[in-house]
Design a protein around this motif. Structure first.
Motif, PDB file in Angstrom:
ATOM      1  N   TRP A 194       2.144 -43.067  21.518  1.00 52.89           N
ATOM      2  CA  TRP A 194       1.921 -42.928  20.405  1.00 52.89           C
ATOM      3  C   TRP A 194       1.590 -41.519  19.728  1.00 52.89           C
ATOM      4  CZ3 TRP A 194      -2.968 -41.022  18.805  1.00 52.89           C
ATOM      5  CH2 TRP A 194      -3.965 -41.175  19.924  1.00 52.89           C
ATOM      6  N   GLU A 195       1.020 -40.735  20.464  1.00 54.85           N
ATOM      7  CA  GLU A 195       0.833 -39.274  20.282  1.00 54.85           C
ATOM      8  C   GLU A 195       2.053 -38.551  19.649  1.00 54.85           C
ATOM      9  OE1 GLU A 195      -1.903 -40.522  23.450  1.00 54.85           O
ATOM     10  OE2 GLU A 195       0.179 -40.537  23.021  1.00 54.85           O
ATOM     11  N   ASN A 196       3.123 -38.974  20.201  1.00 57.76           N
ATOM     12  CA  ASN A 196       4.480 -38.213  19.670  1.00 57.76           C
ATOM     13  C   ASN A 196       4.817 -38.608  18.271  1.00 57.76           C
ATOM     14  OD1 ASN A 196       4.694 -37.339  22.564  1.00 57.76           O
ATOM     15  ND2 ASN A 196       6.316 -38.758  23.130  1.00 57.76           N
ATOM     16  N   GLU A 197       4.626 -39.990  18.312  1.00 60.17           N
ATOM     17  CA  GLU A 197       4.742 -40.437  16.706  1.00 60.17           C
ATOM     18  C   GLU A 197       3.887 -39.988  15.442  1.00 60.17           C
ATOM     19  OE1 GLU A 197       5.690 -44.579  16.380  1.00 60.17           O
ATOM     20  OE2 GLU A 197       7.272 -44.623  17.730  1.00 60.17           O
ATOM     21  N   HIS A 198       2.544 -39.783  16.204  1.00 58.89           N
ATOM     22  CA  HIS A 198       1.692 -39.288  15.206  1.00 58.89           C
ATOM     23  C   HIS A 198       1.777 -37.731  14.928  1.00 58.89           C
ATOM     24  CE1 HIS A 198      -1.912 -42.145  15.030  1.00 58.89           C
ATOM     25  NE2 HIS A 198      -1.009 -42.852  15.045  1.00 58.89           N
ATOM     26  N   ALA A 199       2.318 -36.945  15.976  1.00 54.92           N
ATOM     27  CA  ALA A 199       2.508 -35.880  15.680  1.00 54.92           C
ATOM     28  C   ALA A 199       3.908 -35.366  14.852  1.00 54.92           C
ATOM     29  CB  ALA A 199       2.909 -34.992  17.036  1.00 54.92           C
ATOM     30  N   GLU A 200       4.836 -36.240  15.060  1.00 61.08           N
ATOM     31  CA  GLU A 200       6.182 -36.350  14.084  1.00 61.08           C
ATOM     32  C   GLU A 200       5.719 -36.635  12.699  1.00 61.08           C
ATOM     33  OE1 GLU A 200       9.246 -38.852  15.405  1.00 61.08           O
ATOM     34  OE2 GLU A 200       9.059 -38.087  17.232  1.00 61.08           O
ATOM     35  N   GLN A 201       4.591 -37.389  12.542  1.00 65.88           N
ATOM     36  CA  GLN A 201       4.283 -37.847  11.161  1.00 65.88           C
ATOM     37  C   GLN A 201       3.153 -36.886  10.382  1.00 65.88           C
ATOM     38  OE1 GLN A 201       3.242 -41.947  11.845  1.00 65.88           O
ATOM     39  NE2 GLN A 201       5.458 -42.509  11.829  1.00 65.88           N
ATOM     40  N   GLY A 202       2.662 -35.843  11.291  1.00 63.07           N
ATOM     41  CA  GLY A 202       1.541 -35.077  10.826  1.00 63.07           C
ATOM     42  C   GLY A 202       0.366 -35.786  10.900  1.00 63.07           C
ATOM     43  N   ARG A 203       0.052 -36.954  11.660  1.00 64.08           N
ATOM     44  CA  ARG A 203      -1.112 -37.648  11.708  1.00 64.08           C
ATOM     45  C   ARG A 203      -1.835 -36.993  12.854  1.00 64.08           C
ATOM     46  NH1 ARG A 203       1.365 -43.657  11.691  1.00 64.08           N
ATOM     47  NH2 ARG A 203      -0.871 -44.289  11.902  1.00 64.08           N
ATOM     48  N   SER A 204      -3.335 -37.403  12.879  1.00 64.27           N
ATOM     49  CA  SER A 204      -4.207 -37.058  13.788  1.00 64.27           C
ATOM     50  C   SER A 204      -3.707 -37.305  15.214  1.00 64.27           C
ATOM     51  CB  SER A 204      -5.543 -37.090  13.494  1.00 64.27           C
ATOM     52  OG  SER A 204      -6.476 -36.835  14.575  1.00 64.27           O
ATOM     53  N   VAL A 205      -3.544 -36.712  16.362  1.00 65.37           N
ATOM     54  CA  VAL A 205      -3.286 -37.319  17.711  1.00 65.37           C
ATOM     55  C   VAL A 205      -4.679 -37.535  18.353  1.00 65.37           C
ATOM     56  CG1 VAL A 205      -1.144 -36.100  17.994  1.00 65.37           C
ATOM     57  CG2 VAL A 205      -3.113 -35.161  18.852  1.00 65.37           C
ATOM     58  N   ALA A 206      -5.848 -37.191  17.687  1.00 67.70           N
ATOM     59  CA  ALA A 206      -7.240 -37.490  18.349  1.00 67.70           C
ATOM     60  C   ALA A 206      -7.629 -39.048  17.859  1.00 67.70           C
ATOM     61  CB  ALA A 206      -8.160 -36.411  17.710  1.00 67.70           C
ATOM     62  N   GLU A 207      -6.956 -39.565  16.874  1.00 63.63           N
ATOM     63  CA  GLU A 207      -7.425 -40.865  16.521  1.00 63.63           C
ATOM     64  C   GLU A 207      -6.201 -41.941  16.929  1.00 63.63           C
ATOM     65  OE1 GLU A 207      -7.988 -42.890  12.293  1.00 63.63           O
ATOM     66  OE2 GLU A 207      -8.871 -41.051  12.679  1.00 63.63           O
ATOM     67  N   PRO A 208      -6.582 -42.813  17.652  1.00 61.89           N
ATOM     68  CA  PRO A 208      -5.575 -43.826  18.066  1.00 61.89           C
ATOM     69  C   PRO A 208      -4.977 -44.576  16.814  1.00 61.89           C
ATOM     70  CG  PRO A 208      -7.662 -44.125  19.268  1.00 61.89           C
ATOM     71  CD  PRO A 208      -7.734 -43.168  18.145  1.00 61.89           C
ATOM     72  N   PRO A 209      -3.773 -45.095  16.957  1.00 63.28           N
ATOM     73  CA  PRO A 209      -3.194 -45.861  16.037  1.00 63.28           C
ATOM     74  C   PRO A 209      -3.741 -47.088  15.495  1.00 63.28           C
ATOM     75  CG  PRO A 209      -1.855 -45.839  17.936  1.00 63.28           C
ATOM     76  CD  PRO A 209      -2.999 -45.212  18.261  1.00 63.28           C
ATOM     77  N   ARG A 210      -3.383 -47.518  14.208  1.00 66.92           N
ATOM     78  CA  ARG A 210      -3.853 -48.911  13.955  1.00 66.92           C
ATOM     79  C   ARG A 210      -2.489 -49.703  13.394  1.00 66.92           C
ATOM     80  NH1 ARG A 210      -8.539 -50.225  14.347  1.00 66.92           N
ATOM     81  NH2 ARG A 210      -8.538 -51.719  12.581  1.00 66.92           N
ATOM     82  N   ASP A 211      -1.360 -49.240  13.583  1.00 62.47           N
ATOM     83  CA  ASP A 211      -0.057 -49.705  13.288  1.00 62.47           C
ATOM     84  C   ASP A 211       0.045 -50.996  13.986  1.00 62.47           C
ATOM     85  OD1 ASP A 211       0.311 -46.956  12.272  1.00 62.47           O
ATOM     86  OD2 ASP A 211       1.763 -46.391  13.748  1.00 62.47           O
ATOM     87  N   THR A 212       0.953 -51.843  13.152  1.00 63.81           N
ATOM     88  CA  THR A 212       1.236 -53.105  13.598  1.00 63.81           C
ATOM     89  C   THR A 212       1.899 -52.775  15.227  1.00 63.81           C
ATOM     90  OG1 THR A 212       1.183 -54.157  11.518  1.00 63.81           O
ATOM     91  CG2 THR A 212       2.552 -55.073  13.005  1.00 63.81           C
ATOM     92  N   LEU A 213       1.808 -53.451  16.081  1.00 59.31           N
ATOM     93  CA  LEU A 213       2.446 -53.356  17.171  1.00 59.31           C
ATOM     94  C   LEU A 213       3.183 -54.592  17.555  1.00 59.31           C
ATOM     95  CD1 LEU A 213       3.182 -51.735  19.899  1.00 59.31           C
ATOM     96  CD2 LEU A 213       1.170 -52.533  20.792  1.00 59.31           C
TER      97      LEU A 213
END
Length: 172
Positions: free
Chosen positions: A121-140
């Motif tokens: 998920w860190e890859n996707e967060h970086a692509e979207q400009g989201r923090s890589v320190a905070e785990p995602p809450r996206d629907t999986l």
């Protein structure tokens, strides 16, 4: 004269031992990152290219809860997933069709942590400009296939059928 005489008829019919088939399937799932997800909804079939991650035989991805594929999964969780390696000719043909039910895991789902361990998920967060320190809450969305049709024409060199069939054992 053919460049690959083993591709000529008749096609072999041999079945790979289960362990070898599973190894080939797992290699394909781990070495690719795009699939085509097939769902069905009120407007008929929908085939959607999706970036995925794998954990064993499971494939997983995130999706917007309002996307057409999510509406279709909510109406009918039965899905098919097509995964394939780049094709340079018949000899290199390698892919799989996975059949199963899509499970939608919300942020508070107990099974979610096990799958996130394999989701980069860190890859996707970086692509979207989201923090890589905070785990995602996206629907999986997770698909644990009940059956897989694996195709690899290279298997014909060893006397095996190009199309092989895998089913999840009843106790899994």
């Amino acid at each position: 004269m053919t460049g690959h005489p083993w591709l000529a008829e008749p096609m072999p019919a041999g079945r790979l031992p289960r362990e070898r088939l599973e190894e080939r399937i797992l290699n394909l799932l781990a070495s690719q990152n795009m699939c085509v997800l097939a769902t069905t909804g009120d407007d008929g079939p929908l085939a959607t290219p999706v970036r995925y991650y794998s954990l064993g035989f499971a494939v997983m991805f995130t999706a917007s809860p309002k996307s057409p594929k999510m509406r279709n999964i909510a109406a009918d969780p039965r899905v098919s997933v097509g995964i394939f390696a780049p094709l340079t000719g018949l000899a290199s043909s390698r892919g799989a069709q996975l059949f199963g039910r899509a499970r939608v895991l919300a942020a508070d789902d107990a099974d979610r942590a096990r799958y996130w361990a394999a989701f980069r998920w860190e890859n996707e967060h970086a692509e979207q400009g989201r923090s890589v320190a905070e785990p995602p809450r996206d629907t999986l969305i997770v698909i644990e296939p009940d059956r897989i049709v694996y195709t690899e024409h290279w298997l014909r060199r060893e006397g095996f059928a190009a199309r092989q069939f895998w089913r999840r054992p009843p106790h899994d």
